[in-house]
Design a protein around this motif. Structure first.
Motif, PDB file in Angstrom:
ATOM      1  N   TYR A 196      -5.614  -8.132  -4.509  1.00  0.00           N
ATOM      2  CA  TYR A 196      -5.961  -9.032  -5.614  1.00  0.00           C
ATOM      3  C   TYR A 196      -7.473  -9.199  -5.728  1.00  0.00           C
ATOM      4  CZ  TYR A 196      -6.088 -13.079  -8.702  1.00  0.00           C
ATOM      5  OH  TYR A 196      -6.336 -13.921  -9.747  1.00  0.00           O
ATOM      6  N   THR A 204      -3.220  -5.999   2.302  1.00  0.00           N
ATOM      7  CA  THR A 204      -2.571  -7.287   2.117  1.00  0.00           C
ATOM      8  C   THR A 204      -2.661  -7.700   0.647  1.00  0.00           C
ATOM      9  OG1 THR A 204      -4.592  -8.553   2.531  1.00  0.00           O
ATOM     10  CG2 THR A 204      -3.237  -7.964   4.452  1.00  0.00           C
ATOM     11  N   ALA A 205      -1.901  -8.736   0.293  1.00  0.00           N
ATOM     12  CA  ALA A 205      -1.956  -9.251  -1.075  1.00  0.00           C
ATOM     13  C   ALA A 205      -3.375  -9.680  -1.430  1.00  0.00           C
ATOM     14  CB  ALA A 205      -0.983 -10.420  -1.223  1.00  0.00           C
ATOM     15  N   GLU A 206      -4.064 -10.323  -0.479  1.00  0.00           N
ATOM     16  CA  GLU A 206      -5.438 -10.769  -0.724  1.00  0.00           C
ATOM     17  C   GLU A 206      -6.367  -9.576  -0.964  1.00  0.00           C
ATOM     18  OE1 GLU A 206      -3.512 -11.763   1.716  1.00  0.00           O
ATOM     19  OE2 GLU A 206      -3.382 -13.955   1.595  1.00  0.00           O
ATOM     20  N   PHE A 250      -2.173  -6.615 -10.795  1.00  0.00           N
ATOM     21  CA  PHE A 250      -2.047  -7.889 -10.088  1.00  0.00           C
ATOM     22  C   PHE A 250      -2.449  -9.097 -10.923  1.00  0.00           C
ATOM     23  CE2 PHE A 250      -1.635  -5.015  -6.600  1.00  0.00           C
ATOM     24  CZ  PHE A 250      -0.780  -5.678  -5.734  1.00  0.00           C
ATOM     25  N   MET A 280       3.744  -9.833  -3.476  1.00  0.00           N
ATOM     26  CA  MET A 280       2.841 -10.757  -2.789  1.00  0.00           C
ATOM     27  C   MET A 280       3.612 -11.830  -2.041  1.00  0.00           C
ATOM     28  SD  MET A 280      -0.509 -11.178  -5.273  1.00  0.00           S
ATOM     29  CE  MET A 280       0.314 -11.496  -6.829  1.00  0.00           C
ATOM     30  N   ARG A 281       4.762 -12.253  -2.584  1.00  0.00           N
ATOM     31  CA  ARG A 281       5.581 -13.264  -1.915  1.00  0.00           C
ATOM     32  C   ARG A 281       6.210 -12.714  -0.637  1.00  0.00           C
ATOM     33  NH1 ARG A 281       8.221 -17.695  -4.907  1.00  0.00           N
ATOM     34  NH2 ARG A 281       7.179 -18.039  -6.898  1.00  0.00           N
ATOM     35  N   ARG A 297       2.162  -6.342   3.934  1.00  0.00           N
ATOM     36  CA  ARG A 297       1.220  -5.459   3.259  1.00  0.00           C
ATOM     37  C   ARG A 297       1.921  -4.857   2.044  1.00  0.00           C
ATOM     38  NH1 ARG A 297      -0.905  -0.861   6.507  1.00  0.00           N
ATOM     39  NH2 ARG A 297       1.202  -0.842   7.343  1.00  0.00           N
ATOM     40  N   ILE A 298       1.098  -4.360   1.118  1.00  0.00           N
ATOM     41  CA  ILE A 298       1.607  -3.782  -0.127  1.00  0.00           C
ATOM     42  C   ILE A 298       1.014  -2.384  -0.300  1.00  0.00           C
ATOM     43  CG2 ILE A 298       1.704  -4.015  -2.640  1.00  0.00           C
ATOM     44  CD1 ILE A 298       1.245  -7.061  -2.188  1.00  0.00           C
ATOM     45  N   ALA A 303       4.568  -7.476  -9.108  1.00  0.00           N
ATOM     46  CA  ALA A 303       3.443  -7.745  -8.202  1.00  0.00           C
ATOM     47  C   ALA A 303       3.592  -9.096  -7.501  1.00  0.00           C
ATOM     48  CB  ALA A 303       2.125  -7.695  -8.976  1.00  0.00           C
ATOM     49  N   GLU A 304       4.063 -10.105  -8.220  1.00  0.00           N
ATOM     50  CA  GLU A 304       4.222 -11.416  -7.590  1.00  0.00           C
ATOM     51  C   GLU A 304       5.276 -11.370  -6.487  1.00  0.00           C
ATOM     52  OE1 GLU A 304       5.599 -15.987  -8.645  1.00  0.00           O
ATOM     53  OE2 GLU A 304       4.691 -14.765 -10.217  1.00  0.00           O
TER      54      GLU A 304
END
Length: 389
Positions: free
Chosen positions: A267, A262-264, A279, A243-244, A248-249, A239-240
């Motif tokens: 999370y 998005t990562a935001e 996450f 996000m890095r 988009r995920i 997951a990290e």
């Protein structure tokens, strides 16, 4: 005049990590090839999956997946083993057929009920997990391998330009065995980008690197993708890492798309308890709502969005649990603690709790030998979900 001899085949012992640098003229050729380009490595395309199903025998591996990687975007496919990430990549590359659904490159259907464009005609590049460099070919020839439509001189220029882009042109005459893992990864990236694919697919590209090297190589790769303006789809189970890297995920589970954003988004606003746990580390408490509140072992939690009597799961992120020796919260007792450098992992039992809970605190925050403590929870680290959501 003494002639330059070609490096021997790597099967011969004794060469170790000897590196043969290319002449300055080769570097000049590489830079000239880059300078002649007017649009980077490629014209980024949109790759879209529409209602995709897939089976291996009787086992369904993808379930009605609809998502798209936008032009120039880095889309990360995230999920545990068996979630369907690599299968999606293989379908995009043309290696696996669809059972149902369609695949589009921009507005062109490249796979569907009556369509299956061969892999070599899709304009999609694939970077393998183990890099798949040919040990008997030089670095230059590895990168030239897929440029069969070009003349010898043009393919050499394109390969040198790709190597220059990843900082490896000085080692064009070396063989893969003479390079470190990070250097081999950059060569594999150069080979994938050299044909200027519309979309680049990357399957766990950093899994073979040690943790210290992984961060730097990942950052370099992302910078190269941005500079090349390539659309990229990256498979990862970390997951990290997603996000890095990802703009988009797409989070997958058991072949289905759980959440896309998005990562935001993922999370702070996870779709369910699975997404929340993927996450961040969480403690999970099962309870029922009464009067807009869920009573947990670490205190009452607001649950006004749920009807009275609703079964819910309350997730509390480990860093959100605050511990103090001052009596000002739920009484608890420290039963284990593990020093992790910057942080400590603390295991506690709380009054009325059926099982221990975990917390992460800054190292040195809690006195050595402390046992009887108080626990409070930061509201921003609390998430409430429907029990079966």
């Amino acid at each position: 005049m003494k002639r330059r001899t070609k490096q021997p085949n790597p099967v011969f012992a004794g060469l170790g990590r000897l590196r043969i640098r290319v002449p300055a003229i080769a570097r000049q050729q590489a830079r000239a090839a880059i300078a002649r380009r007017t649009a980077g490595v490629t014209f980024a395309a949109r790759l879209a999956f529409e209602n995709v199903d897939h089976f291996y025998g009787d086992q369904q591996t993808l379930r009605d997946v609809t998502l798209a990687a936008e032009p120039g975007e880095v889309l990360c496919l995230l999920g545990p083993s068996g979630s369907g990430k690599t299968t999606l990549l293989r379908i995009a590359a043309g290696i696996e057929p669809l059972a149902r659904g369609r695949l589009f490159l921009n507005d062109r259907e490249i796979a569907g009920p009556n369509t299956h464009l061969p892999p070599e005609r899709r304009g999609i590049g694939l970077m393998f997990q183990d890099f798949a460099l040919f040990p008997h070919l030089s670095i230059l020839d590895n990168v030239r391998f897929g440029l069969t439509a070009l003349s010898s001189s043009d393919s050499k220029g394109e390969a040198l330009a790709a190597l220059e882009r990843v900082g490896m042109v000085d080692y064009a005459q070396n063989y893969p065995h003479a390079l470190s893992g990070g250097e081999q990864q950059r060569v594999a990236l150069a080979r994938a980008l050299a044909p200027r694919p519309a979309v680049l697919l990357m399957d766990e590209p950093f899994s073979g690197l040690d943790s210290r090297l992984k961060d730097s190589v990942r950052a370099e790769t992302l910078a190269i993708l941005r500079e090349a303006r390539a659309t990229a789809v990256v498979v990862t189970h970390d997951a990290e890492e997603a996000m890095r890297m990802g703009d988009r995920i797409a989070l997958l589970r058991d072949g289905a798309l759980v959440q896309l954003g998005t990562a935001e988004d993922l999370y702070h606003r996870p779709a369910n308890i699975f997404a929340a746990g993927f996450f961040s580390e969480i403690n999970v408490f099962e309870c029922r709502v009464s009067g807009g509140v869920a009573q947990t072992p670490v205190g009452p939690v607001k649950a006004s969005a749920f009807a009275d009597g609703s079964p819910v799961c309350v997730a509390v992120r480990l860093p959100g649990i605050e511990i103090t020796e001052t009596p000002c919260g739920v009484p608890a007792r420290v039963v284990a603690r593990r020093f992790l450098g910057v942080e400590e992992l603390i295991t506690l039992v709380v009054a009325g709790g059926e099982k221990p809970i975990d917390a992460r605190i800054r190292a040195g925050q809690l006195r050595s030998g402390a046992r009887d403590v108080s626990v409070t929870v930061n509201e921003r680290d609390i998430l409430v979900f429907e029990r079966n959501g």
